[in-house]
Design a protein around this motif. Sequence first.
Motif, mmCIF file in Angstrom:
data_model
loop_
_atom_site.group_PDB
_atom_site.id
_atom_site.type_symbol
_atom_site.label_atom_id
_atom_site.label_comp_id
_atom_site.label_asym_id
_atom_site.label_seq_id
_atom_site.Cartn_x
_atom_site.Cartn_y
_atom_site.Cartn_z
ATOM 1 N N CYS A 1 0.662 -1.213 -0.102
ATOM 2 C CA CYS A 1 -0.107 0.056 -0.006
ATOM 3 C C CYS A 1 0.826 1.075 0.070
ATOM 4 O O CYS A 1 1.816 1.316 0.773
ATOM 5 C CB CYS A 1 -0.847 -0.063 1.081
ATOM 6 S SG CYS A 1 -1.354 1.526 1.921
ATOM 7 N N SER B 1 -4.183 -1.521 -0.371
ATOM 8 C CA SER B 1 -4.124 -2.971 -0.414
ATOM 9 C C SER B 1 -5.572 -3.599 -0.744
ATOM 10 O O SER B 1 -5.663 -4.594 -1.572
ATOM 11 C CB SER B 1 -3.904 -3.726 0.943
ATOM 12 O OG SER B 1 -4.957 -3.084 2.018
ATOM 13 N N VAL C 1 1.591 -9.251 0.708
ATOM 14 C CA VAL C 1 0.349 -8.211 0.524
ATOM 15 C C VAL C 1 0.497 -7.459 1.777
ATOM 16 O O VAL C 1 0.283 -7.986 2.750
ATOM 17 C CB VAL C 1 -0.883 -8.457 -0.014
ATOM 18 C CG1 VAL C 1 -1.927 -7.348 -0.201
ATOM 19 C CG2 VAL C 1 -0.859 -9.449 -1.473
ATOM 20 N N GLY D 1 -0.778 -3.818 3.987
ATOM 21 C CA GLY D 1 -1.347 -2.643 4.019
ATOM 22 C C GLY D 1 -1.672 -1.933 5.445
ATOM 23 O O GLY D 1 -0.716 -2.238 5.896
#
Length: 139
Positions: free
Chosen positions: A13, A43, A64, A66
Motif C-alpha cells: 500500500c 491493499s 501483500v 496494507g
Amino acid sequence: MSEWEPKILAVLCNWCSYAGADLAGVSRMQYPPNIRVVRVPCSGRVDPLFILKGLQSGYDGVLVSGCHPGDCHYISGNYVARRRFAVLKPLLEFVGIEPDRVQFSWISAGEGERFAEVVSKVTEDIKKIGPAKRLVKGA
C-alpha cells in the motif's frame, strides 16, 4: 553450489507499507534482498488474480501489506483486502498451493523495523517451503 534464494513479490500500500519500507531503507535496516516491490494505491486494490499471476510468473511467494485496520487512507480498503485474503487462502490450498506462499500483513508508515521483520519472516517461511512449481510456466 549456491543456496537457493526465493524470489518474493511484495505488493505494498502506498500510504503505509510502502512508506514503512522506505523508512526501513532510509534507516539502513537490514532485511533480505529477496523482495520485488510493487506499490499500489491501497491493499484493497489488490485483485487475487494479481497474486496468482505473480506465482504463475515465477515468484516463490507473495506478500501483500496494507495499513492497520482503521488507518486506511481510503477508509475501508484494508478491510476489503482482508476479506479477499480470507477467501484466497483456502482456494490456494484447494488447488494445491501452499497457503504460506501468500502472506498478508499490516505495516504503518512509522514501522520500518516491523517491515524488516516481516520481510525476514516471509523469506524464511518461503525458504522452508522451497521453490514454487505448481503454477509456474515452464517449470
